[in-house]
Design a protein around this motif. Structure first.
Motif, PDB file in Angstrom:
ATOM      1  N   LEU A  19     -10.987  27.626   1.157  1.00 41.63           N
ATOM      2  CA  LEU A  19     -10.001  26.777   1.825  1.00 41.63           C
ATOM      3  C   LEU A  19     -10.537  26.228   3.140  1.00 41.63           C
ATOM      4  CD1 LEU A  19      -6.697  28.788   1.280  1.00 41.63           C
ATOM      5  CD2 LEU A  19      -7.239  26.522   0.366  1.00 41.63           C
ATOM      6  N   ALA A  20     -11.182  27.076   3.911  1.00 39.77           N
ATOM      7  CA  ALA A  20     -11.699  26.658   5.215  1.00 39.77           C
ATOM      8  C   ALA A  20     -12.758  25.572   5.071  1.00 39.77           C
ATOM      9  CB  ALA A  20     -12.269  27.857   5.960  1.00 39.77           C
ATOM     10  N   SER A  21     -13.538  25.625   4.002  1.00 36.98           N
ATOM     11  CA  SER A  21     -14.596  24.633   3.813  1.00 36.98           C
ATOM     12  C   SER A  21     -14.044  23.260   3.445  1.00 36.98           C
ATOM     13  CB  SER A  21     -15.578  25.108   2.746  1.00 36.98           C
ATOM     14  OG  SER A  21     -14.967  25.079   1.461  1.00 36.98           O
ATOM     15  N   MET A  22     -12.767  23.184   3.094  1.00 35.73           N
ATOM     16  CA  MET A  22     -12.161  21.911   2.687  1.00 35.73           C
ATOM     17  C   MET A  22     -11.650  21.093   3.869  1.00 35.73           C
ATOM     18  SD  MET A  22      -9.924  23.065  -0.551  1.00 35.73           S
ATOM     19  CE  MET A  22     -10.648  23.803  -1.988  1.00 35.73           C
ATOM     20  N   PHE A  23     -11.580  21.670   5.058  1.00 41.20           N
ATOM     21  CA  PHE A  23     -11.019  20.994   6.216  1.00 41.20           C
ATOM     22  C   PHE A  23     -12.109  20.566   7.181  1.00 41.20           C
ATOM     23  CE2 PHE A  23      -7.587  23.792   4.793  1.00 41.20           C
ATOM     24  CZ  PHE A  23      -6.552  22.874   4.689  1.00 41.20           C
ATOM     25  N   GLN A  24     -11.969  19.347   7.683  1.00 42.75           N
ATOM     26  CA  GLN A  24     -12.833  18.895   8.763  1.00 42.75           C
ATOM     27  C   GLN A  24     -12.023  19.048  10.045  1.00 42.75           C
ATOM     28  OE1 GLN A  24     -14.075  14.916   7.903  1.00 42.75           O
ATOM     29  NE2 GLN A  24     -15.643  15.596   6.466  1.00 42.75           N
TER      30      GLN A  24
END
Length: 91
Positions: free
Chosen positions: A28-33
């Motif tokens: 999930l964290a890798s999906m947000f900029q």
């Protein structure tokens, strides 16, 4: 690292055999900029008493279990009258 942008920080060791939640959070964290000057995305978690896919299973309208037609085909080599050609190919 810009620690001044956080109210607090803590680290917890999660053993490898219990790492499913950590893997999901990392995904999930890798999906947000994120930039330090914008609002951070909000992720809400809800704990379920049973796996989420069980909450999506609809009750059969005819009162028979979901596997009834499959079991019938394996046992008797016959389809129900409502079985579509696509379902027959899947079986």
């Amino acid at each position: 690292m810009a620690l001044e942008f956080f109210d607090g920080i803590s680290f917890h060791h999660i053993p490898r055999e219990e790492n499913q939640m950590a893997d999901a959070l990392a995904t999930l964290a890798s999906m947000f900029q994120v930039s330090p000057y914008r609002d951070l995305p909000h992720i809400e978690f809800r704990c379920r008493g049973k796996p989420a896919h069980c909450c999506l299973i609809e009750e059969e309208k005819d009162g028979k279990p979901w596997y009834f037609d499959i079991k019938r085909y394996i046992k008797d080599k016959e389809y129900s009258q409502e079985t579509s050609d696509i379902d027959k190919r899947i079986l």
